[in-house]
Scaffold this motif. Structure first.
Motif, mmCIF file in Angstrom:
data_model
loop_
_atom_site.group_PDB
_atom_site.id
_atom_site.type_symbol
_atom_site.label_atom_id
_atom_site.label_comp_id
_atom_site.label_asym_id
_atom_site.label_seq_id
_atom_site.Cartn_x
_atom_site.Cartn_y
_atom_site.Cartn_z
ATOM 1 N N GLY A 20 2.092 -4.685 10.798
ATOM 2 C CA GLY A 20 2.661 -3.527 10.110
ATOM 3 C C GLY A 20 4.068 -3.794 9.615
ATOM 4 N N ALA A 21 4.908 -4.422 10.457
ATOM 5 C CA ALA A 21 6.278 -4.731 10.051
ATOM 6 C C ALA A 21 6.298 -5.707 8.879
ATOM 7 C CB ALA A 21 7.054 -5.290 11.242
ATOM 8 N N ALA A 22 5.442 -6.720 8.935
ATOM 9 C CA ALA A 22 5.394 -7.712 7.854
ATOM 10 C C ALA A 22 4.894 -7.094 6.554
ATOM 11 C CB ALA A 22 4.505 -8.880 8.275
ATOM 12 N N LEU A 23 3.898 -6.236 6.636
ATOM 13 C CA LEU A 23 3.357 -5.597 5.434
ATOM 14 C C LEU A 23 4.376 -4.625 4.842
ATOM 15 C CD1 LEU A 23 -0.244 -5.026 6.770
ATOM 16 C CD2 LEU A 23 0.374 -6.537 4.879
ATOM 17 N N ASP A 24 5.090 -3.891 5.693
ATOM 18 C CA ASP A 24 6.131 -2.982 5.200
ATOM 19 C C ASP A 24 7.224 -3.733 4.463
ATOM 20 O OD1 ASP A 24 4.902 -0.724 6.201
ATOM 21 O OD2 ASP A 24 6.127 -0.610 8.022
ATOM 22 N N ALA A 25 7.438 -5.001 4.847
ATOM 23 C CA ALA A 25 8.533 -5.788 4.285
ATOM 24 C C ALA A 25 8.151 -6.540 3.015
ATOM 25 C CB ALA A 25 9.055 -6.769 5.339
ATOM 26 N N ARG A 98 1.378 1.786 0.393
ATOM 27 C CA ARG A 98 1.386 0.346 0.197
ATOM 28 C C ARG A 98 0.807 -0.406 1.395
ATOM 29 N NH1 ARG A 98 6.212 -2.191 -3.338
ATOM 30 N NH2 ARG A 98 5.744 -1.039 -5.263
ATOM 31 N N THR A 99 1.193 -0.007 2.599
ATOM 32 C CA THR A 99 0.705 -0.737 3.769
ATOM 33 C C THR A 99 -0.801 -0.588 3.948
ATOM 34 O OG1 THR A 99 2.829 -0.729 4.907
ATOM 35 C CG2 THR A 99 0.865 -0.945 6.280
#
Length: 329
Positions: A20-25, A98-99
């Motif tokens: 989740g953190a990587a996709l948000d970024a 987006r995520t």
């Protein structure tokens, strides 16, 4: 029957948080949404999932890619950074999603599938928001909720032949991302293998003959001349290139052109009505996919939760690319 059973993969909490953190970024999308930047969502969604999902999950997806079962379910995937209300009018701001879109299209890429949209349905968009819409409450569509959706396959009016171009073909797969489902409304699935075990041989043989006419459902617009889309002289049952049987069916959408075809259709409906199917609950953070030609599905009527909190699934059709496709007319 065993080969049609569901296989659920649960993502560990730690992997969910990291993905989740990587996709948000992800910054490479710019202003693109899936309909304007599909390749970006496929590429970067798959890249981050490969980097952060456990090896055993990736191995299972790779195995499914080469030997697909009739359906597959994943659970505990990352969602949007901030909660998004269930859309009221069928569509919503894709920039807020987006995520979940990167997750959805990334998984499709990992499964070796390509998303597809049809210009005459859902305004030609890739994503259909399966969510209650008050104005559509009693319609037999994914925006309805007050009427049951009986056993059916999607887009049965389209071309069933293996060399049909994807833009004109019955969709191979229906894929879903769960945004919320606090009403606990299941999607019930009935594998064609299970149904065929109950049918007399004579009925199955009649269903394979090109003796049927099929018309499009309510969710379709009309053709270029303003007439309902229809197709005549087609079979209901056929065999896929991988050897599995396939079916087109929608209640009230098919007509037998001969007495034998009429009897076979009635017999199929009688046997299907007697089978319970398998309930699959697509909840928040869930991904589910099934083969639209090997599995019928249905949904019971339900009472949605208040505005913004109602059941919400995100659906995208997909196909498995093959060589030698017929050109689009």
């Amino acid at each position: 029957m065993t080969k049609s059973r569901s296989h659920t993969l649960r993502i560990p909490d730690s992997s969910k948080a990291a993905a989740g953190a990587a996709l948000d970024a992800v910054t490479e999308l710019g202003d693109a949404v899936p309909d304007t930047g599909l390749d970006l969502y496929l590429e970067y969604g798959a890249k981050q999932l490969r980097n952060h999902l456990p090896a055993q999950i990736l191995d299972a997806l790779a195995q499914w890619r080469h030997t697909p079962t009739a359906w597959l379910t994943l659970a505990n995937l990352p969602g949007p950074h901030e909660p998004v209300p269930t859309p009221r009018g069928g569509f919503c701001d894709e920039s807020l999603l987006r995520t979940p879109n990167l997750v959805h299209f990334g998984i499709l890429r990992l499964l070796g599938l390509t998303p597809i949209a049809y210009p005459w349905e859902n305004d030609g968009r890739l994503i259909r928001n399966v969510a209650p819409r008050t104005a559509s409450a009693r319609t037999l569509t994914s925006w309805g909720y007050a009427q049951p959706l009986d056993w059916h396959t999607d887009d049965s009016v389209l071309d069933h032949r293996p060399d049909a171009h994807p833009a004109k073909a019955i969709p191979h797969y229906l894929s879903f991302i769960g945004m919320r489902n606090d009403e606990q409304v299941p999607t019930e699935l009935l594998p064609l293998d299970t149904l065929l075990e109950t049918l007399p041989t004579r009925t199955a043989e009649a269903l394979r003959r090109p003796d049927f006419t099929v018309t499009a459902p309510e969710s379709y617009t009309t053709d270029d001349d303003g007439r309902p889309l229809s197709r005549s002289g087609v079979p209901m049952l056929w065999t896929l290139p991988d050897g599995n049987p396939a079916l087109r069916y929608g209640p009230g959408r098919l007509t037998g052109l001969t007495d034998e075809a009429h009897e076979a259709l009635a017999n199929l409906e009688h046997h299907a009505a007697a089978l319970p199917g398998t309930p699959v609950l697509i909840e928040e953070g869930g991904f589910h996919i099934f083969d639209n030609r090997r599995v019928m599905h249905r949904r019971v009527p339900f009472q949605p939760l208040p505005e913004g909190q109602a059941r919400w699934l995100r659906r995208c059709y997909a196909y498995r690319p093959t060589a030698g496709l017929a050109p689009v007319d």
